[in-house]
Write a protein that holds these residues in place. Sequence first.
Motif, PDB file in Angstrom:
ATOM      1  N   SER A  98       2.715   5.824   5.102  1.00  0.00           N
ATOM      2  CA  SER A  98       3.777   4.813   4.960  1.00  0.00           C
ATOM      3  C   SER A  98       3.379   3.543   5.609  1.00  0.00           C
ATOM      4  CB  SER A  98       4.797   5.447   5.974  1.00  0.00           C
ATOM      5  OG  SER A  98       4.370   5.742   7.347  1.00  0.00           O
ATOM      6  N   ASP A  99       4.054   2.538   5.259  1.00  0.00           N
ATOM      7  CA  ASP A  99       3.718   1.315   5.759  1.00  0.00           C
ATOM      8  C   ASP A  99       5.291   0.567   5.483  1.00  0.00           C
ATOM      9  OD1 ASP A  99       3.143  -1.344   5.674  1.00  0.00           O
ATOM     10  OD2 ASP A  99       1.812  -1.323   3.815  1.00  0.00           O
ATOM     11  N   THR A 100       5.547  -0.187   6.583  1.00  0.00           N
ATOM     12  CA  THR A 100       6.943  -0.561   6.990  1.00  0.00           C
ATOM     13  C   THR A 100       6.949  -1.697   7.768  1.00  0.00           C
ATOM     14  OG1 THR A 100       9.329  -0.064   7.211  1.00  0.00           O
ATOM     15  CG2 THR A 100       7.949   0.908   8.676  1.00  0.00           C
ATOM     16  N   GLY A 158       3.011  -6.716  -2.529  1.00  0.00           N
ATOM     17  CA  GLY A 158       3.036  -5.394  -1.947  1.00  0.00           C
ATOM     18  C   GLY A 158       1.699  -4.637  -2.778  1.00  0.00           C
ATOM     19  N   HIS A 159       2.081  -3.383  -2.878  1.00  0.00           N
ATOM     20  CA  HIS A 159       0.783  -2.611  -3.170  1.00  0.00           C
ATOM     21  C   HIS A 159       1.326  -1.230  -3.571  1.00  0.00           C
ATOM     22  CE1 HIS A 159       0.236  -1.345   1.191  1.00  0.00           C
ATOM     23  NE2 HIS A 159       0.976  -2.521   1.264  1.00  0.00           N
ATOM     24  N   GLN A 160       0.488  -0.620  -4.256  1.00  0.00           N
ATOM     25  CA  GLN A 160       0.705   0.990  -4.403  1.00  0.00           C
ATOM     26  C   GLN A 160      -0.230   1.629  -3.215  1.00  0.00           C
ATOM     27  OE1 GLN A 160      -1.025   1.732  -8.252  1.00  0.00           O
ATOM     28  NE2 GLN A 160      -0.454   3.968  -7.991  1.00  0.00           N
ATOM     29  N   LEU A 166      -4.782   2.704   1.624  1.00  0.00           N
ATOM     30  CA  LEU A 166      -3.393   1.430   1.926  1.00  0.00           C
ATOM     31  C   LEU A 166      -3.314   0.546   0.667  1.00  0.00           C
ATOM     32  CD1 LEU A 166      -1.492   0.744   4.034  1.00  0.00           C
ATOM     33  CD2 LEU A 166      -3.089  -0.656   4.993  1.00  0.00           C
ATOM     34  N   HIS A 167      -4.175   0.096   0.482  1.00  0.00           N
ATOM     35  CA  HIS A 167      -3.940  -0.902  -0.860  1.00  0.00           C
ATOM     36  C   HIS A 167      -4.763  -0.365  -2.073  1.00  0.00           C
ATOM     37  CE1 HIS A 167      -3.327  -4.674   1.756  1.00  0.00           C
ATOM     38  NE2 HIS A 167      -2.364  -3.791   2.192  1.00  0.00           N
ATOM     39  N   ALA A 168      -3.725   0.365  -2.720  1.00  0.00           N
ATOM     40  CA  ALA A 168      -4.441   1.063  -3.892  1.00  0.00           C
ATOM     41  C   ALA A 168      -3.913   0.829  -5.183  1.00  0.00           C
ATOM     42  CB  ALA A 168      -4.200   2.493  -3.681  1.00  0.00           C
ATOM     43  N   TYR A 189       4.661   3.055  -3.601  1.00  0.00           N
ATOM     44  CA  TYR A 189       4.294   1.616  -3.716  1.00  0.00           C
ATOM     45  C   TYR A 189       4.815   1.176  -1.927  1.00  0.00           C
ATOM     46  CZ  TYR A 189       3.545   0.944  -8.374  1.00  0.00           C
ATOM     47  OH  TYR A 189       2.818   1.117  -9.513  1.00  0.00           O
ATOM     48  N   ALA A 190       4.237   0.148  -1.497  1.00  0.00           N
ATOM     49  CA  ALA A 190       4.799  -0.583  -0.346  1.00  0.00           C
ATOM     50  C   ALA A 190       5.223  -1.724  -1.023  1.00  0.00           C
ATOM     51  CB  ALA A 190       3.924  -0.746   0.852  1.00  0.00           C
ATOM     52  N   ILE A 191       6.596  -2.492  -0.840  1.00  0.00           N
ATOM     53  CA  ILE A 191       7.108  -3.581  -1.324  1.00  0.00           C
ATOM     54  C   ILE A 191       7.505  -4.397  -0.159  1.00  0.00           C
ATOM     55  CG2 ILE A 191       8.948  -4.679  -2.590  1.00  0.00           C
ATOM     56  CD1 ILE A 191       9.134  -2.199  -4.083  1.00  0.00           C
ATOM     57  N   GLU A 192       6.656  -5.718  -0.203  1.00  0.00           N
ATOM     58  CA  GLU A 192       6.907  -6.388   1.116  1.00  0.00           C
ATOM     59  C   GLU A 192       7.034  -8.010   0.930  1.00  0.00           C
ATOM     60  OE1 GLU A 192       3.041  -6.493   3.454  1.00  0.00           O
ATOM     61  OE2 GLU A 192       2.162  -5.119   1.996  1.00  0.00           O
ATOM     62  N   PRO A 193       8.206  -8.493   0.598  1.00  0.00           N
ATOM     63  CA  PRO A 193       8.531  -9.780   0.430  1.00  0.00           C
ATOM     64  C   PRO A 193       8.283 -10.480   1.696  1.00  0.00           C
ATOM     65  CG  PRO A 193      10.463  -8.496   0.227  1.00  0.00           C
ATOM     66  CD  PRO A 193       9.398  -7.691   0.383  1.00  0.00           C
ATOM     67  N   PHE A 283       9.774  -8.325   5.279  1.00  0.00           N
ATOM     68  CA  PHE A 283      10.349  -6.901   5.524  1.00  0.00           C
ATOM     69  C   PHE A 283       9.772  -6.107   4.378  1.00  0.00           C
ATOM     70  CE2 PHE A 283      13.842  -8.920   7.762  1.00  0.00           C
ATOM     71  CZ  PHE A 283      14.268  -7.843   8.576  1.00  0.00           C
ATOM     72  N   GLU A 284       9.399  -4.880   4.827  1.00  0.00           N
ATOM     73  CA  GLU A 284       8.505  -3.834   3.950  1.00  0.00           C
ATOM     74  C   GLU A 284       9.095  -2.515   3.917  1.00  0.00           C
ATOM     75  OE1 GLU A 284       4.566  -3.583   5.070  1.00  0.00           O
ATOM     76  OE2 GLU A 284       3.894  -2.985   3.055  1.00  0.00           O
ATOM     77  N   HIS A 285       9.428  -1.840   2.879  1.00  0.00           N
ATOM     78  CA  HIS A 285       9.666  -0.384   2.729  1.00  0.00           C
ATOM     79  C   HIS A 285       8.340   0.199   1.907  1.00  0.00           C
ATOM     80  CE1 HIS A 285      13.230   0.244   5.026  1.00  0.00           C
ATOM     81  NE2 HIS A 285      13.937  -0.433   4.320  1.00  0.00           N
TER      82      HIS A 285
HETATM   83 MN    MN Z   1       1.593  -3.341   3.172  1.00  0.00          MN
END
Ligand code: MN
Length: 301
Positions: A98-100, A158-160, A166-168, A189-193, A283-285
């Motif tokens: 997880s990445d948040t 962001g990244h898969q 982690l960055h796939a 995915y991690a989406i992180e604007p 922010f990231e989810h």
């Molecule tokens: Mn991330």
Amino acid sequence: MVTAPHPDFVEAGRIAAKVIEEVAREVRPRVKVLRICALAERRILEYVGKRGGIAFPCNVSINEEAAHYTSPRGDTKMFPEQGLVKIDIGAHVNGHISDTAVTVDLDGTFEKFVAAAKSSLDAAIDVVRPGIQVGEVGAEIEKTIKRHGLKPVHQLSGHQLKPWILHAGKNVPNVRIRRSAEMKVGETYAIEPFATNGNGTIRSGENAFIFSNNMSNKKKLDRLSVQIRNQTRQRFGTLPWASRWLRSQKVDTNTIIATLVKAGVVREYPILYEGRNGMVSQFEHSIFVGEDGAIVTTLRK
Ligand code: MN
Ligand code: MN
């Protein structure tokens, strides 16, 4: 076809959400950054137990620092009276990551930045569905941030997420890109604007406190370097680690890390600054691409 997120991915998300909620409450002026890093990492380990661990060092990046600050050992840095603090953490359960991230506005001066990044993440999550191009998700982020009078940091994305990586694979840009890769059912995915009042570029600083292992063995190394290399490979595998996590009475680990970086055995992640030293919020989810859209695994209560 995978139509539900892996239980370990769900669990890793739940843990990171719980920890970030607790840790963000402790972020106040004059509190030490190291205290926050240590608290976040300790809590992740407590909640994950033997099933997993910390996915990457707790990032605590302040103001124009966009990402990748984590405390070095003995860090005395404190939060200022005002500004933006980004807390970015991750847990893993059997390698499912997880990445948040959240942003704390220390005195309420930069509400616009918090609102821009947060609402652009919500907007991005809303448009996720199987078949959408990542560049369309980026378009949503860009549009929402600009509506707040700010710019997206287009050089971060962001990244898969894949087990142990982690960055796939695919990236999720923070701006519109035409004709890009599609999101598929079952992917995570991690989406992180990131929102800024700078120009949206990124510059690497001199210092790096976060590293990861390159699994190749090309150069000949001295005995101590080999020892540290083997130790980090055994402890962290493919996941990023903090120089603060290496301890040895006998040797200066920072010098050995520098040797390993030079030899190409270890990769460094320098602190990233906004190109014009603008203020940065994030922010990231972590999400799973379900048949009916995104399932967010890092939702806070
Ligand atoms: Mn991330
Ligand atoms: Mn993150």
